[in-house]
Write a protein that holds these residues in place. Structure first.
Motif, PDB file in Angstrom:
ATOM      1  N   ILE A 176       0.894  -1.286   0.100  1.00 49.92           N
ATOM      2  CA  ILE A 176       0.060  -0.018  -0.095  1.00 49.92           C
ATOM      3  C   ILE A 176       1.017   1.294  -0.138  1.00 49.92           C
ATOM      4  CG2 ILE A 176      -1.687   1.264   1.540  1.00 49.92           C
ATOM      5  CD1 ILE A 176      -2.767  -1.183   2.254  1.00 49.92           C
ATOM      6  N   PHE A 177       1.799   1.195   0.827  1.00 47.31           N
ATOM      7  CA  PHE A 177       2.696   2.338   0.795  1.00 47.31           C
ATOM      8  C   PHE A 177       3.494   2.541  -0.451  1.00 47.31           C
ATOM      9  CE2 PHE A 177       3.504   2.720   5.800  1.00 47.31           C
ATOM     10  CZ  PHE A 177       2.165   3.053   5.982  1.00 47.31           C
ATOM     11  N   ALA A 178       3.860   1.506  -1.036  1.00 44.45           N
ATOM     12  CA  ALA A 178       4.738   1.899  -2.447  1.00 44.45           C
ATOM     13  C   ALA A 178       3.675   2.346  -3.334  1.00 44.45           C
ATOM     14  CB  ALA A 178       5.227   0.385  -2.957  1.00 44.45           C
ATOM     15  N   ARG A 179       2.401   1.900  -3.200  1.00 41.25           N
ATOM     16  CA  ARG A 179       1.479   2.391  -4.337  1.00 41.25           C
ATOM     17  C   ARG A 179       1.123   3.893  -3.781  1.00 41.25           C
ATOM     18  NH1 ARG A 179      -3.247  -1.692  -4.732  1.00 41.25           N
ATOM     19  NH2 ARG A 179      -4.037  -0.125  -6.349  1.00 41.25           N
ATOM     20  N   ILE A 180       0.916   4.135  -2.680  1.00 43.49           N
ATOM     21  CA  ILE A 180       0.964   5.535  -2.404  1.00 43.49           C
ATOM     22  C   ILE A 180       2.026   6.681  -2.828  1.00 43.49           C
ATOM     23  CG2 ILE A 180       1.007   7.465  -0.218  1.00 43.49           C
ATOM     24  CD1 ILE A 180      -0.700   5.117   1.364  1.00 43.49           C
ATOM     25  N   ALA A 181       3.392   6.075  -2.823  1.00 45.18           N
ATOM     26  CA  ALA A 181       4.432   6.815  -3.045  1.00 45.18           C
ATOM     27  C   ALA A 181       4.423   7.008  -4.702  1.00 45.18           C
ATOM     28  CB  ALA A 181       5.674   6.207  -2.701  1.00 45.18           C
ATOM     29  N   GLN A 182       3.980   6.106  -5.312  1.00 52.67           N
ATOM     30  CA  GLN A 182       3.776   6.152  -6.700  1.00 52.67           C
ATOM     31  C   GLN A 182       2.459   6.914  -7.111  1.00 52.67           C
ATOM     32  OE1 GLN A 182       3.829   1.946  -7.995  1.00 52.67           O
ATOM     33  NE2 GLN A 182       5.689   1.575  -6.852  1.00 52.67           N
ATOM     34  N   GLY A 183       1.752   7.245  -6.145  1.00 52.72           N
ATOM     35  CA  GLY A 183       0.659   7.905  -6.887  1.00 52.72           C
ATOM     36  C   GLY A 183      -0.346   7.119  -7.462  1.00 52.72           C
ATOM     37  N   LYS A 184      -0.606   5.786  -6.941  1.00 56.32           N
ATOM     38  CA  LYS A 184      -1.109   4.812  -7.713  1.00 56.32           C
ATOM     39  C   LYS A 184      -2.377   4.188  -6.813  1.00 56.32           C
ATOM     40  CE  LYS A 184       2.028   3.505 -11.409  1.00 56.32           C
ATOM     41  NZ  LYS A 184       2.973   2.585 -11.718  1.00 56.32           N
ATOM     42  N   LEU A 185      -2.435   4.546  -5.604  1.00 59.91           N
ATOM     43  CA  LEU A 185      -3.636   4.062  -4.852  1.00 59.91           C
ATOM     44  C   LEU A 185      -4.698   4.958  -4.900  1.00 59.91           C
ATOM     45  CD1 LEU A 185      -3.862   1.706  -2.472  1.00 59.91           C
ATOM     46  CD2 LEU A 185      -3.815   3.606  -0.852  1.00 59.91           C
ATOM     47  N   GLU A 186      -5.842   4.132  -5.295  1.00 64.49           N
ATOM     48  CA  GLU A 186      -7.249   4.893  -5.251  1.00 64.49           C
ATOM     49  C   GLU A 186      -7.592   5.031  -3.799  1.00 64.49           C
ATOM     50  OE1 GLU A 186     -11.987   3.926  -6.278  1.00 64.49           O
ATOM     51  OE2 GLU A 186     -10.407   2.190  -6.524  1.00 64.49           O
ATOM     52  N   TRP A 187      -7.817   6.580  -3.861  1.00 64.11           N
ATOM     53  CA  TRP A 187      -8.124   7.089  -2.565  1.00 64.11           C
ATOM     54  C   TRP A 187      -9.415   6.441  -1.602  1.00 64.11           C
ATOM     55  CZ3 TRP A 187     -11.380   9.041   0.993  1.00 64.11           C
ATOM     56  CH2 TRP A 187     -10.945   9.850   2.126  1.00 64.11           C
ATOM     57  N   GLY A 188      -8.906   5.809  -0.490  1.00 63.29           N
ATOM     58  CA  GLY A 188     -10.125   5.500   0.381  1.00 63.29           C
ATOM     59  C   GLY A 188     -10.254   3.852  -0.171  1.00 63.29           C
ATOM     60  N   SER A 189      -9.342   3.420  -1.038  1.00 60.12           N
ATOM     61  CA  SER A 189      -9.895   1.967  -1.235  1.00 60.12           C
ATOM     62  C   SER A 189      -9.184   0.835  -0.383  1.00 60.12           C
ATOM     63  CB  SER A 189      -9.080   1.653  -2.729  1.00 60.12           C
ATOM     64  OG  SER A 189      -7.718   1.717  -2.718  1.00 60.12           O
ATOM     65  N   ARG A 190      -8.359   1.119   0.538  1.00 59.74           N
ATOM     66  CA  ARG A 190      -7.639   0.265   1.445  1.00 59.74           C
ATOM     67  C   ARG A 190      -7.694   0.812   2.829  1.00 59.74           C
ATOM     68  NH1 ARG A 190      -4.513  -3.291  -1.604  1.00 59.74           N
ATOM     69  NH2 ARG A 190      -4.095  -4.580   0.163  1.00 59.74           N
ATOM     70  N   ILE A 191      -8.058  -0.019   3.747  1.00 60.97           N
ATOM     71  CA  ILE A 191      -8.286   0.238   5.315  1.00 60.97           C
ATOM     72  C   ILE A 191      -7.014  -0.401   5.914  1.00 60.97           C
ATOM     73  CG2 ILE A 191     -10.480   1.019   5.349  1.00 60.97           C
ATOM     74  CD1 ILE A 191     -11.511  -1.373   6.481  1.00 60.97           C
ATOM     75  N   SER A 192      -6.551  -0.037   7.041  1.00 61.72           N
ATOM     76  CA  SER A 192      -5.734  -0.769   7.827  1.00 61.72           C
ATOM     77  C   SER A 192      -6.211  -1.853   8.642  1.00 61.72           C
ATOM     78  CB  SER A 192      -5.096   0.222   8.929  1.00 61.72           C
ATOM     79  OG  SER A 192      -6.095   0.390   9.879  1.00 61.72           O
ATOM     80  N   ASP A 193      -5.579  -2.765   9.049  1.00 58.38           N
ATOM     81  CA  ASP A 193      -6.024  -4.094   9.290  1.00 58.38           C
ATOM     82  C   ASP A 193      -6.751  -3.912  10.726  1.00 58.38           C
ATOM     83  OD1 ASP A 193      -3.765  -3.338  11.116  1.00 58.38           O
ATOM     84  OD2 ASP A 193      -2.824  -5.376  11.420  1.00 58.38           O
ATOM     85  N   LYS A 194      -6.780  -2.777  11.551  1.00 61.87           N
ATOM     86  CA  LYS A 194      -7.495  -2.821  12.836  1.00 61.87           C
ATOM     87  C   LYS A 194      -8.327  -1.713  12.628  1.00 61.87           C
ATOM     88  CE  LYS A 194      -5.127  -5.582  15.396  1.00 61.87           C
ATOM     89  NZ  LYS A 194      -3.804  -5.983  14.517  1.00 61.87           N
ATOM     90  N   MET A 195      -9.538  -1.558  13.765  1.00 66.08           N
ATOM     91  CA  MET A 195     -10.239  -0.521  13.841  1.00 66.08           C
ATOM     92  C   MET A 195     -10.496  -0.512  15.297  1.00 66.08           C
ATOM     93  SD  MET A 195     -13.936  -1.788  12.391  1.00 66.08           S
ATOM     94  CE  MET A 195     -14.741  -3.324  13.110  1.00 66.08           C
ATOM     95  N   LEU A 196     -11.052   0.879  15.761  1.00 62.95           N
ATOM     96  CA  LEU A 196     -11.649   0.966  16.830  1.00 62.95           C
ATOM     97  C   LEU A 196     -13.039   0.831  17.078  1.00 62.95           C
ATOM     98  CD1 LEU A 196     -10.356   2.706  19.918  1.00 62.95           C
ATOM     99  CD2 LEU A 196     -11.546   4.386  18.669  1.00 62.95           C
ATOM    100  N   SER A 197     -13.681   0.177  18.359  1.00 63.89           N
ATOM    101  CA  SER A 197     -15.037  -0.202  18.323  1.00 63.89           C
ATOM    102  C   SER A 197     -15.586  -0.054  19.619  1.00 63.89           C
ATOM    103  CB  SER A 197     -14.962  -1.647  17.630  1.00 63.89           C
ATOM    104  OG  SER A 197     -16.285  -2.147  17.810  1.00 63.89           O
ATOM    105  N   MET A 198     -16.699   0.613  19.356  1.00 65.01           N
ATOM    106  CA  MET A 198     -17.364   0.818  20.759  1.00 65.01           C
ATOM    107  C   MET A 198     -18.782   0.706  20.663  1.00 65.01           C
ATOM    108  SD  MET A 198     -15.905   4.852  21.475  1.00 65.01           S
ATOM    109  CE  MET A 198     -16.877   4.849  23.129  1.00 65.01           C
ATOM    110  N   ASN A 199     -19.542  -0.204  21.672  1.00 60.81           N
ATOM    111  CA  ASN A 199     -20.914  -0.366  21.553  1.00 60.81           C
ATOM    112  C   ASN A 199     -21.887   0.454  22.273  1.00 60.81           C
ATOM    113  OD1 ASN A 199     -21.694  -2.990  19.595  1.00 60.81           O
ATOM    114  ND2 ASN A 199     -19.666  -3.458  20.625  1.00 60.81           N
ATOM    115  N   TRP A 200     -22.901   0.751  21.969  1.00 59.49           N
ATOM    116  CA  TRP A 200     -23.828   1.469  22.884  1.00 59.49           C
ATOM    117  C   TRP A 200     -25.135   0.816  22.839  1.00 59.49           C
ATOM    118  CZ3 TRP A 200     -28.371   3.962  21.957  1.00 59.49           C
ATOM    119  CH2 TRP A 200     -28.927   4.939  22.932  1.00 59.49           C
ATOM    120  N   THR A 201     -25.763   1.023  24.088  1.00 60.84           N
ATOM    121  CA  THR A 201     -27.084   0.214  24.316  1.00 60.84           C
ATOM    122  C   THR A 201     -27.553   1.447  25.207  1.00 60.84           C
ATOM    123  OG1 THR A 201     -26.710  -1.052  26.084  1.00 60.84           O
ATOM    124  CG2 THR A 201     -26.771  -1.889  23.904  1.00 60.84           C
ATOM    125  N   ARG A 202     -28.948   1.903  24.841  1.00 59.96           N
ATOM    126  CA  ARG A 202     -29.642   2.737  25.800  1.00 59.96           C
ATOM    127  C   ARG A 202     -29.596   2.330  27.269  1.00 59.96           C
ATOM    128  NH1 ARG A 202     -32.590   6.631  23.735  1.00 59.96           N
ATOM    129  NH2 ARG A 202     -32.678   5.624  21.740  1.00 59.96           N
TER     130      ARG A 202
END
Lengths: 367, 367
Positions: free
Chosen positions: B7-33
């Motif tokens: 992914i970094f190589a493609r960014i450096a080459q200007g070849k990554l479609e914007w928003g097309s790849r996400i990292s391997d982790k996310m932050l997550s929180m659940n809510w209930t009333r």
């Protein structure tokens, strides 16, 4: 099985929250731009698994439909005018840059799904199986763009009468602070975003003691839009009853109950007119007795009498006895629940996923 | 690891479609009333599992945010003005009947998430880690009502410069057939439905050879709204440069780049005015040279020069050399990428989910 019996018992007692329970299966079809639609499958309805980057979570790429399957007592359940829902689904999908379905093949799939779920159609008076086609954009990319993949699934929710309060009528509040739809917008499509924006204002109205919102175009003209999530109809007095309902100017959902009333009215000796109508005209008509009745129409509740409209702190009541609404509700219920064939009632029928559908490309055009 | 390097190589080459790849982790929180928010967790970002009846799929109950974490070269990555994103997230959530977050605790969670994902911040010039908080209503009930449960998750997408075309400027088409937002509507909130309705018109504009849409209020007044998904700014000639940008009248997203330019302009000797501006005024100004420059502002592309505006078949060009836009872009980039501390740049910092958050009730109020 035990679950279904419990749901049916609660429907018969009028104690099931509308839409709170779905059946155990759903119809599911996947679409990709390169391969088109997959054959529809009937799968468990417990979980969807999607990327957290799927477009539906970020950009509201979602359209839906709502129709009902009615018990026929002496044959398979019957769907009310599903052709109109399929046409509207395609119109909504096109506007939201989602793929359309082939009407004939999707009709077979819907009929097949209801046939497979026939045991979920409740039999108690006034009840039906609500059918919810849902189409979502699933591309796992967070750029705002068309989706190259989509999922269409159909849920079934057994339900009784929509308003547990019965037919006493709803108290509306008309307040142009919040505007549901606008010229050049998407108010005439059944897309998620149109509904999200109504929830907080509706809750606020309920907290003030009202049942629903009478949506207006703006603060100045105050053209009448929808009633909650229903189409609005006003009955004018005269030699013969005369209904006025807002015309489809792009801010009004083309309701299928609305259309059916337009289709049925002439045969019942009722004149019906689609035109602009303003809040001031409605309030004046209610005060001077020119307007004798008002109601909302929609799939969920069919016909809901309007008891009063409150605007700028003044509550104006509807004085008539609601006879036109009752006549229309009876006419529609006779169609929904009759044992006789009717061209609007399409019986469920088994389908064979292997032969009814083939994987094929579907071209998508943009609005 | 291999995936990130690719992914970094493609960014450096200007070849990554914007928003097309996400990292391997996310932050997550659940809510209930009933129980409020759970403690945030960092979890794999591959799949979300939800009921097909979840409200987000049907009623567009979704709001999001977008901000960037920049590489700091000599310390942890830094977030640009996350406090403003959190405030806007809460405003959007409230309007869409979704739960709000405690700003202080969510700020800690965001900083902690970026700290944990620091290796995903690309280091090549002009690049950053785009951070996408997403809040969705998850109640598995198909009635249109408030949701008693919600999920807030935060994705990270490494990206380079937004427009691969560089800074040549965009050709806009102004066509009031489609209207993005309206008085009394929700155009000033970052909710999914505002974006879904732009995709088909944007595609149509692109098929006609334009880059973006200049949104207008209606056919008659033609008040200028946003540029694609950016805020619009017009530079008027005079003794000192003078920027006009549409005021926040409820139809305009309160952009954080927009606000930052308003905050920075006086220090750069630029006057800035928030007021209504009409298409006719803009076209006249471009023709007679009163308006020397025009650009869009937003998180993704920061500042995007406008090359021309086509209305009613006539293309009107922007004649100036774009010096104000370049100055503002340089000023902002210096803040984003400087090694010096800046009050707007909030460094990532480790957080302890066990102690930073406790399960607690959060009251939800409706707009």
């Amino acid at each position: 099985m035990a679950q279904r019996k419990e749901i049916f018992a609660r429907i018969a007692q009028g104690k099931l929250e509308w839409g709170s329970r779905i059946s155990d299966k759903m119809l599911s079809m996947n679409w990709t731009r390169s391969a088109g639609w997959t054959a529809p499958r009937i799968v468990p309805s417990d979980k969807l698994t999607l990327s957290p980057a799927a477009m539906v979570f970020h950009y509201g790429m979602a359209v839906f439909e709502g129709l009902k399957a009615y018990p026929s007592h002496s044959g398979p359940p019957r769907l009310f005018r599903p052709d109109l829902n399929i046409a509207r689904l395609n119109a909504s999908a096109k506007r939201m840059a989602l793929p359309t379905v082939d009407p004939t093949t999707f009709m077979s799939a819907l009929r097949g799904f209801v046939h497979a779920q026939a045991e979920w159609v409740p039999q108690s008076p006034g009840s039906s199986l609500y059918i919810r086609p849902t189409l979502i954009g699933t591309d796992p990319k967070i750029g705002v763009r068309h989706s190259d993949s989509a999922l269409l699934y159909v849920l079934a929710a057994p339900g009784g009468s929509f308003f547990s309060s019965g037919y006493d009528g709803v108290r509306l509040v008309a307040d142009p602070t919040f505007v549901r739809s606008w010229p050049g917008g998407v108010g005439h499509y059944k897309t998620g975003g149109n509904y999200a924006l109504t929830i907080a204002p509706a809750k606020q109205a309920q907290d003030r003691g009202f049942d629903q919102i009478l949506w207006l175009s703006d603060k100045k003209e105050r053209k009448v839009g929808e009633v909650g999530m229903m189409n609005a109809m006003f009955v004018f007095d005269g030699p013969s009853p005369h209904i006025v309902t807002p015309r489809l100017d792009g801010t009004i959902l083309p309701g299928i109950t609305r259309q059916s009333i337009i289709d049925l009215a002439p045969g019942l000796g009722i004149e019906i007119e689609e035109r602009d109508i303003w809040l001031d005209e409605v309030l004046q008509g209610l005060r001077d007795g020119t307007i004798t009745e008002a109601f909302g129409t929609g799939t969920a509740a069919v016909i809901t009498p309007i008891r009063s409209i409150t605007y700028d702190g003044v509550e104006t009541f509807v004085k008539g006895n609601g006879e036109i609404g009752k006549l229309l509700r009876k006419t529609l219920n006779d169609i929904f629940y009759s044992k006789q064939p009717h061209p609007w009632m399409i019986p469920a029928a088994p389908f064979d996923t292997k032969t009814s559908f083939s994987e094929r490309k579907v071209s998508v055009s943009y609005a």
